[in-house]
Write a protein that holds these residues in place. Structure first.
Motif, PDB file in Angstrom:
ATOM      1  N   GLU A   9       0.814  -1.225   0.000  1.00 14.14           N
ATOM      2  CA  GLU A   9       0.000   0.000   0.000  1.00 14.14           C
ATOM      3  C   GLU A   9       0.844   1.270   0.000  1.00 14.14           C
ATOM      4  OE1 GLU A   9      -3.107  -0.281   2.957  1.00 14.14           O
ATOM      5  OE2 GLU A   9      -3.590  -2.315   2.258  1.00 14.14           O
ATOM      6  N   HIS A  10       2.103   1.147   0.447  1.00 17.42           N
ATOM      7  CA  HIS A  10       2.943   2.350   0.503  1.00 17.42           C
ATOM      8  C   HIS A  10       4.177   2.216  -0.387  1.00 17.42           C
ATOM      9  CE1 HIS A  10       0.468   3.752   3.849  1.00 17.42           C
ATOM     10  NE2 HIS A  10       0.511   2.512   4.286  1.00 17.42           N
ATOM     11  N   GLY A  11       4.263   1.120  -1.135  1.00 20.58           N
ATOM     12  CA  GLY A  11       5.353   0.928  -2.088  1.00 20.58           C
ATOM     13  C   GLY A  11       6.736   0.871  -1.457  1.00 20.58           C
ATOM     14  N   LYS A  12       6.796   0.504  -0.182  1.00 18.07           N
ATOM     15  CA  LYS A  12       8.085   0.509   0.521  1.00 18.07           C
ATOM     16  C   LYS A  12       8.832  -0.796   0.252  1.00 18.07           C
ATOM     17  CE  LYS A  12      10.300   2.350   4.243  1.00 18.07           C
ATOM     18  NZ  LYS A  12      10.857   3.641   4.013  1.00 18.07           N
ATOM     19  N   ASP A  13      10.124  -0.686   0.002  1.00 17.17           N
ATOM     20  CA  ASP A  13      10.942  -1.886  -0.178  1.00 17.17           C
ATOM     21  C   ASP A  13      11.471  -2.300   1.194  1.00 17.17           C
ATOM     22  OD1 ASP A  13      12.713  -3.816  -0.822  1.00 17.17           O
ATOM     23  OD2 ASP A  13      14.048  -2.560  -2.027  1.00 17.17           O
ATOM     24  N   VAL A  14      10.950  -3.420   1.728  1.00 15.77           N
ATOM     25  CA  VAL A  14      11.303  -3.782   3.110  1.00 15.77           C
ATOM     26  C   VAL A  14      12.783  -4.138   3.249  1.00 15.77           C
ATOM     27  CG1 VAL A  14       8.971  -4.496   3.768  1.00 15.77           C
ATOM     28  CG2 VAL A  14      10.555  -6.197   2.876  1.00 15.77           C
ATOM     29  N   ALA A  15      13.423  -4.470   2.128  1.00 15.07           N
ATOM     30  CA  ALA A  15      14.855  -4.801   2.185  1.00 15.07           C
ATOM     31  C   ALA A  15      15.675  -3.615   2.695  1.00 15.07           C
ATOM     32  CB  ALA A  15      15.335  -5.243   0.815  1.00 15.07           C
ATOM     33  N   GLU A  16      15.103  -2.396   2.577  1.00 17.03           N
ATOM     34  CA  GLU A  16      15.795  -1.192   3.085  1.00 17.03           C
ATOM     35  C   GLU A  16      16.144  -1.305   4.564  1.00 17.03           C
ATOM     36  OE1 GLU A  16      13.465   2.347   2.718  1.00 17.03           O
ATOM     37  OE2 GLU A  16      13.323   2.097   0.549  1.00 17.03           O
ATOM     38  N   PHE A  17      15.288  -2.030   5.298  1.00 19.95           N
ATOM     39  CA  PHE A  17      15.515  -2.111   6.748  1.00 19.95           C
ATOM     40  C   PHE A  17      16.720  -2.978   7.101  1.00 19.95           C
ATOM     41  CE2 PHE A  17      10.774  -1.571   6.586  1.00 19.95           C
ATOM     42  CZ  PHE A  17      10.791  -0.232   6.951  1.00 19.95           C
ATOM     43  N   MET A  18      17.171  -3.754   6.134  1.00 19.51           N
ATOM     44  CA  MET A  18      18.256  -4.706   6.389  1.00 19.51           C
ATOM     45  C   MET A  18      19.488  -4.008   6.973  1.00 19.51           C
ATOM     46  SD  MET A  18      18.824  -7.920   6.087  1.00 19.51           S
ATOM     47  CE  MET A  18      19.210  -9.240   5.006  1.00 19.51           C
ATOM     48  N   HIS A  19      19.803  -2.830   6.461  1.00 21.97           N
ATOM     49  CA  HIS A  19      21.023  -2.170   6.938  1.00 21.97           C
ATOM     50  C   HIS A  19      20.711  -0.878   7.675  1.00 21.97           C
ATOM     51  CE1 HIS A  19      23.128  -5.215   4.763  1.00 21.97           C
ATOM     52  NE2 HIS A  19      22.400  -4.937   3.700  1.00 21.97           N
ATOM     53  N   SER A  20      19.455  -0.762   8.087  1.00 19.33           N
ATOM     54  CA  SER A  20      19.055   0.495   8.726  1.00 19.33           C
ATOM     55  C   SER A  20      19.255   0.420  10.241  1.00 19.33           C
ATOM     56  CB  SER A  20      17.578   0.729   8.393  1.00 19.33           C
ATOM     57  OG  SER A  20      17.002   1.575   9.324  1.00 19.33           O
ATOM     58  N   ASP A  21      19.523   1.583  10.845  1.00 13.33           N
ATOM     59  CA  ASP A  21      19.626   1.612  12.301  1.00 13.33           C
ATOM     60  C   ASP A  21      18.418   2.307  12.911  1.00 13.33           C
ATOM     61  OD1 ASP A  21      22.014   0.253  12.678  1.00 13.33           O
ATOM     62  OD2 ASP A  21      23.155   2.008  12.017  1.00 13.33           O
ATOM     63  N   SER A  22      17.419   2.557  12.084  1.00 13.61           N
ATOM     64  CA  SER A  22      16.271   3.298  12.610  1.00 13.61           C
ATOM     65  C   SER A  22      15.315   2.365  13.374  1.00 13.61           C
ATOM     66  CB  SER A  22      15.527   3.964  11.455  1.00 13.61           C
ATOM     67  OG  SER A  22      15.121   2.950  10.581  1.00 13.61           O
TER      68      SER A  22
END
Ligand SMILES: O=c1ccn([C@@H]2O[C@H](COP(=O)(O)OP(=O)(O)O[C@H]3O[C@H](CO)[C@@H](O)[C@H](O)[C@H]3O)[C@@H](O)[C@H]2O)c(=O)[nH]1
Length: 458
Positions: free
Chosen positions: A152-165
């Motif tokens: 629904e928001h077009g977010k690529d969840v793979a982004e979280f792989m290296h995120s510290d947020s």
């Protein structure tokens, strides 16, 4: 009077999925005397079920063992490849039920969380599907949330792989650091399979979850709305039957000789094992704490092979030299453990666990506090809800640092000391939750009522 109804259950492969599925089947038939259940059991050559799959557990429960598959290249295809067998087994069932009006009519499929592809087969037979989710409601909520972000928001969840947020996930009370999300959930290849499971959950008529309101009210509220199908918390679904093999007897009689709350139990589920360096750190920590211990130590399967860990013929091969002799009076190293019997024993003071959901529910049932050492396999992680409720202490947390990172003896020792504290707040909370746990299944309890609501719509 309504005609008897038959549900076809398709449990996922492996003890972590089969045992609770058999328990929910037993509960459903005991709640509704017009209900019949057939369980179609998928087996990989290495699956030990350690549980009773003969039909004597109830005259209205029938087990069908599907032919064993040898193609184990990938779990997803393993399930996909069973479709023909499932179709054939159900066709036979429908045919035999046609022979009399008192025979049950096929009323639906209950598919494991990882067997959603079988919804296609249910559709072919023109009956509704339900999901049986063998992990926590918080984990179910996470899958829904990631799928919503993606679709629904077009977010690529793979982004979280290296995120510290931090990630705000409605099924968790506190924001989740991206680093605690299991890599499998975010990895480009496997993420799509997980998101697809969540998409398909939404096509079903209801989701049975192995949890209970008193434990996960926040998560359950967060997923009981709008587009989601009705959610039925029906747990805890546990097989508490005692082990009757001789090996189990030897372990339990050793525990009989230990003082109350004196033993720390270490066990990492049906799939957990460590390399030699990690084994040595655990051994050092145990020796250093001086606590009595019972350690289920199993050897990893050969690299690249889809198989389960096995018992060591000679564990001294991977332990520090002389460890077994030095700890002979205070500790016991075993292979496969009769876990529920061990957790039930009064000598057990704490449990170091990989945090499989069944292990979490078993330890809560017996009021044993947990030190969490998550080893996520299929990306279901269970320790966060348990920790959010103040029911566990932490040894290891960062999922992205997978099994190759060795946890130090100092960190393990700290966790063991905390979990073994006799008068800790955690121990008190776990005891209280253990009481609610049992009440939820009694007549009038929250899970008992959920089961009734589910049965009413069959
Ligand atoms: O030596 C052992 C090891 C395990 N068990 C039993 O095996 C089951 C293991 O289940 P669980 O604790 O859930 O761990 P896994 O086998 O790892 O379970 C898989 O399935 C669970 C339910 O979906 C998920 O929460 C986990 O992440 C996933 O790895 C439990 O009933 C244990 O009592 C034993 O009796 N002896």
């Amino acid at each position: 009077m309504k005609r008897p109804a038959e549900l076809v259950f398709i449990p996922g492969a492996g003890i972590g999925h089969v045992v609770s599925t058999i328990e929910i089947a037993k509960l459903l038939v005991s709640h509704d005397d017009r209900l019949f259940i057939t369980l179609l059991i998928m087996k990989r050559p290495f699956d030990k079920l350690f549980t009773n799959t003969d039909s004597s557990i109830s005259p209205r429960i029938n087990f069908v063992n599907l032919p064993e598959t040898t193609d184990l290249s990938c779990f997803k295809f393993f399930v996909e490849n069973q479709k023909t067998q499932v179709r054939d087994a159900v066709a036979k069932l429908v045919e035999s039920n046609q022979s009399g009006s008192s025979k049950p009519r096929l009323s639906g499929f209950v598919v494991d969380m990882f067997c959603t592809t079988m919804i296609d087969v249910a559709n072919e037979f023109g009956v509704p599907s339900y999901v049986f989710f063998t992990s926590s409601a918080a984990c179910l909520g996470l899958l829904f949330h990631l799928q919503t972000l993606r679709d629904e928001h077009g977010k690529d969840v793979a982004e979280f792989m290296h995120s510290d947020s931090d990630l705000v996930v409605p099924s968790f009370v506190n924001p989740l650091p991206a680093s605690v999300l299991p890599g499998k959930l975010l990895d480009k290849e496997s993420a799509e399979s997980f998101l697809n499971y969540a998409r398909r959950f939404r096509e079903t008529k209801g989701i049975l979850v192995n949890t209970f309101w008193e434990l996960e009210s926040h998560a359950l509220h967060s997923i009981s709305y709008g587009k989601n199908p009705p959610v039925y918390p029906v747990g805890p679904l546990l097989n508490l039957k005692s082990s009757d093999d001789d090996k189990g007897w030897d372990i339990l009689s050793w525990l009989d000789d230990q003082p109350p709350l004196s033993v720390v139990f270490l066990c990492f589920g049906s799939m957990g094992s460590f390399g030699e360096a990690q084994v040595k750190e655990i051994a050092c920590a145990l020796e250093h704490t001086g606590f009595r211990f019972l350690w289920s130590l199993r050897q990893p399967p050969p690299k690249g092979k889809m198989a389960l860990p096995s018992d060591y013929a000679d564990p001294s091969r991977v332990l520090p030299q002389g460890f077994l002799d030095r700890t002979a009076k205070t500790g016991k190293v075993i292979g496969w453990a009769p876990q529920v019997d061990i957790l039930a024993h009064s000598s057990i003071g704490g449990f170091v666990s990989h945090c499989g959901w069944n292990s979490m529910l078993e330890s809560l049932w017996y009021g044993v506090p947990v030190a969490t050492w998550p080893i996520p396999h299929f990306g279901c992680f269970s320790e966060t809800p348990i920790k959010e409720l103040g029911l566990a202490v932490e040894i290891k947390m960062d999922y992205r640092k997978d099994s190759e990172v060795v946890v130090s003896a100092q960190d393990i020792e700290r966790g063991i000391r905390q979990v073994m504290e006799h008068n800790s707040v955690i121990r008190k909370r776990v005891k209280e939750m253990s009481e609610s746990n049992k009440k939820s299944l009694m007549n009038g309890g929250s899970s008992y009522s959920s089961l009734g609501r589910f049965n009413d719509q069959i």
